[in-house]
Design a protein around this motif. Structure first.
Motif, PDB file in Angstrom:
ATOM      1  N   PHE A  31       0.174   7.095  14.457  1.00 14.38           N
ATOM      2  CA  PHE A  31      -1.276   6.873  14.401  1.00 14.38           C
ATOM      3  C   PHE A  31      -1.655   6.126  13.121  1.00 14.38           C
ATOM      4  O   PHE A  31      -2.408   5.148  13.136  1.00 14.38           O
ATOM      5  CB  PHE A  31      -1.973   8.240  14.476  1.00 14.38           C
ATOM      6  N   GLN A  32      -1.075   6.556  11.990  1.00  6.87           N
ATOM      7  CA  GLN A  32      -1.333   5.899  10.703  1.00  6.87           C
ATOM      8  C   GLN A  32      -0.921   4.434  10.735  1.00  6.87           C
ATOM      9  O   GLN A  32      -1.662   3.556  10.324  1.00  6.87           O
ATOM     10  CB  GLN A  32      -0.541   6.595   9.584  1.00  6.87           C
ATOM     11  N   GLN A  38      -4.008  -2.505  12.248  1.00 10.02           N
ATOM     12  CA  GLN A  38      -5.250  -3.089  12.790  1.00 10.02           C
ATOM     13  C   GLN A  38      -6.245  -3.402  11.676  1.00 10.02           C
ATOM     14  O   GLN A  38      -6.781  -4.503  11.586  1.00 10.02           O
ATOM     15  CB  GLN A  38      -5.913  -2.108  13.771  1.00 10.02           C
ATOM     16  N   GLN A  39      -6.483  -2.425  10.827  1.00  9.39           N
ATOM     17  CA  GLN A  39      -7.580  -2.548   9.854  1.00  9.39           C
ATOM     18  C   GLN A  39      -7.217  -3.412   8.649  1.00  9.39           C
ATOM     19  O   GLN A  39      -8.032  -4.210   8.204  1.00  9.39           O
ATOM     20  CB  GLN A  39      -8.048  -1.152   9.424  1.00  9.39           C
ATOM     21  N   ILE A  40      -6.008  -3.271   8.115  1.00  5.86           N
ATOM     22  CA  ILE A  40      -5.649  -4.083   6.945  1.00  5.86           C
ATOM     23  C   ILE A  40      -5.367  -5.529   7.356  1.00  5.86           C
ATOM     24  O   ILE A  40      -5.727  -6.464   6.643  1.00  5.86           O
ATOM     25  CB  ILE A  40      -4.487  -3.470   6.129  1.00  5.86           C
ATOM     26  N   ASP A  41      -4.767  -5.723   8.525  1.00  6.73           N
ATOM     27  CA  ASP A  41      -4.577  -7.090   9.034  1.00  6.73           C
ATOM     28  C   ASP A  41      -5.905  -7.828   9.119  1.00  6.73           C
ATOM     29  O   ASP A  41      -5.993  -9.021   8.815  1.00  6.73           O
ATOM     30  CB  ASP A  41      -3.908  -7.076  10.419  1.00  6.73           C
ATOM     31  N   GLU A 341     -12.439  -2.835   0.308  1.00  2.00           N
ATOM     32  CA  GLU A 341     -12.389  -2.544   1.752  1.00  2.00           C
ATOM     33  C   GLU A 341     -11.146  -1.747   2.119  1.00  2.00           C
ATOM     34  O   GLU A 341     -11.205  -0.809   2.906  1.00  2.00           O
ATOM     35  CB  GLU A 341     -12.444  -3.843   2.564  1.00  2.00           C
ATOM     36  N   ILE A 342     -10.018  -2.123   1.531  1.00  2.39           N
ATOM     37  CA  ILE A 342      -8.770  -1.411   1.840  1.00  2.39           C
ATOM     38  C   ILE A 342      -8.824   0.013   1.297  1.00  2.39           C
ATOM     39  O   ILE A 342      -8.367   0.960   1.953  1.00  2.39           O
ATOM     40  CB  ILE A 342      -7.546  -2.190   1.316  1.00  2.39           C
TER      41      ILE A 342
END
Length: 360
Positions: A31-32, A38-41, A341-342
Motif C-alpha cells: 500500500f505504501q 502515485q503521489q511523488i511521481d 508537498e512531499i
C-alpha cells in the motif's frame, strides 16, 4: 482506497491466521509503495523536479527516483551515486560531533563558549553557552555583530553560531573539523560523503540557478562552501541519498550517540518559526515536528541546492530529497515547493499507517 485496503488486509489475514502479522505488514508495505509512487511521481511531473528522492522504511526501499542532470552543460544524468551539497542538513553532524566530545568528558553543553574560543572572550559574547549555539538561542547573528537579544531568551537561526561549534570541536579534539567529520562518516558507515573543503572525485552535482531551459552555474562549487558566507560546520557537507539513509539509521538506531545523549539531541529546547515549513521545535541541529506524526528533520539551502532530510522514529522511515537547481528569482519558498508537498504526502501516510497499526 483505504477501506479496500483494510478489506484486503482482513481477507488475507483470515486465510493465513498463522502469518497474521507478516501478511498485514506486507500488505501495508504494498500500500505504501503504491501510494508513494502515485503521489511523488506526480510531484516530479508537476515541477519537472531535477534531483533525487527516496523513501526507506528501515533498510527497505519504498520509493526512489532520480530525474534530470547533475551537469546541465554536458547532460550528465543524476543517478544513485550523485553527490549533492546538503546545506544546513550539515548542522546535525556538527551537533553530533559536539555531543561525542561531551561523551568523552571534553566539554559540557552548559559550558560558556568563551572557555574554548578566544573570539568569544568579550563583554558581548562572554555568556553564550555551547547549548545556546546548538539550539540557536545565543542571540548571535553574524559573528562580530551585536547580539539580537539576551542569550537564552529567544530564537535566531545563526550559521556563524554553528561555525563556532565547529571551532570548539577542533579546539577540544586537537583535530580539524574535516578529520572529525570523516571519522563520524566512517562510524556511521557512510562511504561517499565529504566536505566542500576536501572533496575530490566524480559524481558531484554542480549547482545551478534558474531552470532547465535557462540556467547559470554556481561558481567554485563545492569549495565556496568553506567561505565566510556559509562555513563547513554550518552548511558545507556533501552527501548522497544512500549515505543520508545510512546516517539516519545509525543515528536514530543508537550507533552514534548513547541513549541519553540522543535524547538530548532530539529534545525540543527552543522553537522555530520557519518561513517555509512553519512552526516547529528545535533540538540540537535538528528540527522537531510539533504534533503528529512525530518526526525529526532539517532543510538545507546553499545557492542552487535545496534539500530536506526527514526521519519518522515510530516507523523508522527516512525521506530524503536532494536537488541541484533553484530558481531564486521566484524566491526560496518556490524552490522548496516540491519538498513541502512531499513532506505533506509522507506526513499523511505516516499518520495513516499509525492508525492502521493501532487497529491491528
Amino acid at each position: 482506497m483505504l477501506s479496500l485496503f483494510l478489506l484486503s488486509c482482513k481477507t488475507e489475514v483470515s486465510q493465513k491466521p498463522v502469518d497474521k502479522n507478516a501478511v498485514v505488514d506486507s500488505t501495508i508495505t504494498a500500500f505504501q509503495k503504491t501510494l508513494l509512487k502515485q503521489q511523488i511521481d506526480s510531484v516530479f511531473k508537476k515541477y519537472n523536479f531535477n534531483g533525487s528522492i527516496a523513501v526507506f522504511k528501515d533498510s527497505l526501499q519504498l520509493y526512489r527516483k532520480e530525474n534530470g542532470y547533475s551537469d546541465f552543460k554536458n547532460k550528465v544524468k543524476i543517478d544513485s551515486s550523485t553527490i549533492f551539497a546538503i546545506g544546513s542538513v550539515s548542522k546535525q553532524f556538527t551537533a553530533a560531533l559536539i555531543l561525542l566530545q561531551m561523551e568523552q568528558g571534553k566539554l559540557s553543553v552548559n559550558d560558556k563558549t568563551s572557555r574554548y574560543l578566544k573570539s568569544f572572550q568579550n563583554k558581548e559574547y562572554e555568556n553564550i553557552t555551547v547549548h545556546q549555539l546548538l539550539n540557536h538561542t545565543s542571540g548571535l547573528n553574524t559573528f562580530g555583530g551585536k547580539l539580537m537579544f539576551k542569550s537564552g531568551s529567544d530564537f535566531f537561526y545563526s550559521n556563524d553560531g554553528f561555525n563556532a561549534l565547529g571551532q570548539i570541536v577542533e579546539a577540544v579534539s586537537g583535530k580539524s573539523y574535516d578529520e572529525n567529520v570523516l571519522e563520524l562518516f566512517k562510524k556511521a558507515g557512510m562511504k561517499n560523503s565529504s566536505t566542500g573543503n576536501i572533496f575530490e572525485g566524480d559524481h558531484f552535482a554542480s549547482a545551478y540557478l534558474g531552470n532547465a531551459a535557462k540556467f547559470s552555474v554556481v561558481p567554485d562549487m563545492p569549495r565556496r562552501l568553506s567561505g565566510k558566507e556559509i562555513g563547513i560546520p554550518a552548511g558545507g557537507i556533501l552527501s548522497t541519498i544512500d549515505d543520508l539513509h545510512t546516517w539516519n539509521n545509525a543515528l536514530y538506531g543508537g550507533k552514534i550517540l548513547k541513549p541519553e545523549t540522543l535524547k538530548q539531541f532530539v529534545s525540543k529546547s527552543s522553537e522555530r518559526h520557519h518561513a517555509i515549513l512553519g512552526k516547529m521545535g528545535y533540538g540540537y541541529g535538528i528540527m522537531i515536528r510539533i504534533g503528529r506524526p512525530e518526526s525529526y528533520f532539517h532543510s538545507g539551502y546553499v545557492k542552487g541546492s535545496p534539500s530536506l532530510n526527514i526521519y519518522y522514529p515510530k516507523t523508522k522511515t527516512s525521506v530524503i530529497i536532494l536537488s541541484n537547481i533553484a530558481d531564486e528569482e521566484k524566491g526560496k519558498s518556490w524552490a522548496f515547493k516540491p519538498h513541502v508537498e512531499i513532506k505533506k504526502i509522507t506526513d499523511n501516510l505516516e499518520n495513516t499507517l499509525l492508525q492502521l497499526k493501532a487497529k491491528h
